[in-house]
Design a protein around this motif. Structure first.
Motif, PDB file in Angstrom:
ATOM      1  N   ILE A   2       6.873   7.719  -1.921  1.00  0.00           N
ATOM      2  CA  ILE A   2       7.110   6.298  -2.114  1.00  0.00           C
ATOM      3  C   ILE A   2       6.117   5.507  -1.156  1.00  0.00           C
ATOM      4  O   ILE A   2       5.713   4.510  -1.390  1.00  0.00           O
ATOM      5  CB  ILE A   2       8.563   5.767  -2.123  1.00  0.00           C
ATOM      6  N   VAL A   3       6.071   5.994   0.156  1.00  0.00           N
ATOM      7  CA  VAL A   3       5.315   5.381   1.043  1.00  0.00           C
ATOM      8  C   VAL A   3       4.001   5.652   0.852  1.00  0.00           C
ATOM      9  O   VAL A   3       3.274   4.281   1.117  1.00  0.00           O
ATOM     10  CB  VAL A   3       5.730   6.174   2.410  1.00  0.00           C
ATOM     11  N   LEU A   4       3.381   6.689   0.245  1.00  0.00           N
ATOM     12  CA  LEU A   4       1.884   6.700   0.003  1.00  0.00           C
ATOM     13  C   LEU A   4       1.692   5.679  -0.961  1.00  0.00           C
ATOM     14  O   LEU A   4       0.761   5.250  -1.117  1.00  0.00           O
ATOM     15  CB  LEU A   4       1.629   8.105  -0.456  1.00  0.00           C
ATOM     16  N   ALA A   5       2.533   5.547  -2.173  1.00  0.00           N
ATOM     17  CA  ALA A   5       2.391   4.537  -3.224  1.00  0.00           C
ATOM     18  C   ALA A   5       2.178   3.094  -2.559  1.00  0.00           C
ATOM     19  O   ALA A   5       1.439   2.523  -3.065  1.00  0.00           O
ATOM     20  CB  ALA A   5       3.556   4.683  -4.329  1.00  0.00           C
ATOM     21  N   ALA A   6       3.057   2.954  -1.655  1.00  0.00           N
ATOM     22  CA  ALA A   6       3.213   1.556  -1.033  1.00  0.00           C
ATOM     23  C   ALA A   6       1.920   1.438  -0.390  1.00  0.00           C
ATOM     24  O   ALA A   6       1.351   0.116  -0.334  1.00  0.00           O
ATOM     25  CB  ALA A   6       4.522   1.480  -0.158  1.00  0.00           C
ATOM     26  N   VAL A   7       1.492   2.334   0.542  1.00  0.00           N
ATOM     27  CA  VAL A   7       0.049   2.151   1.295  1.00  0.00           C
ATOM     28  C   VAL A   7      -1.009   1.930   0.162  1.00  0.00           C
ATOM     29  O   VAL A   7      -1.887   1.101   0.283  1.00  0.00           O
ATOM     30  CB  VAL A   7      -0.230   3.443   2.029  1.00  0.00           C
ATOM     31  N   TRP A   8      -0.933   2.811  -0.926  1.00  0.00           N
ATOM     32  CA  TRP A   8      -2.059   2.435  -2.004  1.00  0.00           C
ATOM     33  C   TRP A   8      -2.044   1.016  -2.530  1.00  0.00           C
ATOM     34  O   TRP A   8      -3.124   0.251  -2.615  1.00  0.00           O
ATOM     35  CB  TRP A   8      -1.802   3.487  -3.011  1.00  0.00           C
ATOM     36  N   GLN A   9      -0.937   0.855  -2.809  1.00  0.00           N
ATOM     37  CA  GLN A   9      -0.661  -0.755  -3.293  1.00  0.00           C
ATOM     38  C   GLN A   9      -1.159  -1.543  -2.428  1.00  0.00           C
ATOM     39  O   GLN A   9      -1.734  -2.647  -2.681  1.00  0.00           O
ATOM     40  CB  GLN A   9       0.693  -0.991  -3.746  1.00  0.00           C
TER      41      GLN A   9
END
Length: 253
Positions: free
Chosen positions: A15-22
């Protein structure tokens, strides 16, 4: 904290990686045309799934994997068992096996195209050929590692050769055979994608490459995400089956 001893931490990291990507894609830190936002990828994934395009491409790839992988299991277990049980067969097949095994799987594709063309048989052959070696070698090693005390005990009780193979060798070698099958399962996905990218008009590999060529970037990422989820689910299903068959063994991680 008990929470950190569960897989919740792994999910949290995703979830954190996806948030950083976003965040990176939204702020246009990198080239936005090559890095769509996570929401755009998920939106494309949903649309392609609802339209049936992505499931049909994935089903085609999984069909190829199922046939090629199934053939590899039959050939790999059969040859590994024979080579492990018979010294003569081992001496006969070992040089050929060791000569072919180190060659990377994609190197066989041009050769397979020459002899089998661009159809289904080429892709199935490449998958089966690539997956056979890890299964064969793990089966062979496991058969050779069977405790001789068990074999001698079976002979003492009058077990014939067939009974020894079915009731002693195969059950003892099953953990190793499953290890080889698990490794081969991952290889099958890699090889089918490469084969479809090189020579195919359908399948998830073709879909990803075609989306890249048409500069449909979110669709391309959607195909990659689908492949990742498929690989994860296949491995999960395999681990469940392995756990049921090998109840006496520690659970795989």
């Amino acid at each position: 904290m008990r929470l950190f001893h569960t897989r919740f931490t792994g999910v949290l990291l995703l979830i954190v990686l996806a948030a950083v990507w976003q965040l990176v894609a939204t702020l246009n830190v990198m080239n936005s045309s090559s890095l769509p936002t996570v929401t755009e990828i998920l939106s494309s994934l949903w649309e392609l799934t609802v339209s049936g395009e992505l499931p049909s491409e994935l089903a085609l790839s999984l069909q190829r994997v199922a046939i090629g992988y199934g053939l590899a299991v039959i050939i790999g277990v059969g040859l590994g068992l024979a080579m492990g049980y018979s010294r003569a067969l081992h001496n006969l097949l070992e040089p050929v096996t060791e000569l072919l095994r180190p060659i990377p799987s994609p190197a066989y594709i041009p050769l397979a195209i020459l002899f089998l063309g661009l159809g289904e048989s080429m892709k199935i052959f490449v998958i089966a050929f690539s997956c056979t070696f890890p299964i064969l070698l793990n089966t062979f090693s496991s058969i050779r590692a069977v405790d001789l005390v068990l074999v001698d005990t079976g002979r003492t009780f009058g077990a014939k050769r067939f009974d020894q193979i079915v009731k002693i060798y195969l059950p003892s070698a099953l953990p190793g055979i499953f290890t080889g099958m698990r490794v081969a399962l991952g290889i099958s996905l890699i090889v089918v994608v490469i084969a479809e990218m090189v020579a195919s008009g359908g399948g998830i590999g073709y879909f990803i490459l075609n989306a890249q060529r048409l500069f449909q970037v979110p669709e391309m990422y959607a195909g990659i995400v689908t492949l990742a989820v498929t690989g994860y689910l296949l491995n999960l299903i395999f681990v469940v089956i392995e756990g049921r068959v090998l109840r006496w063994q520690p659970k795989s991680v």
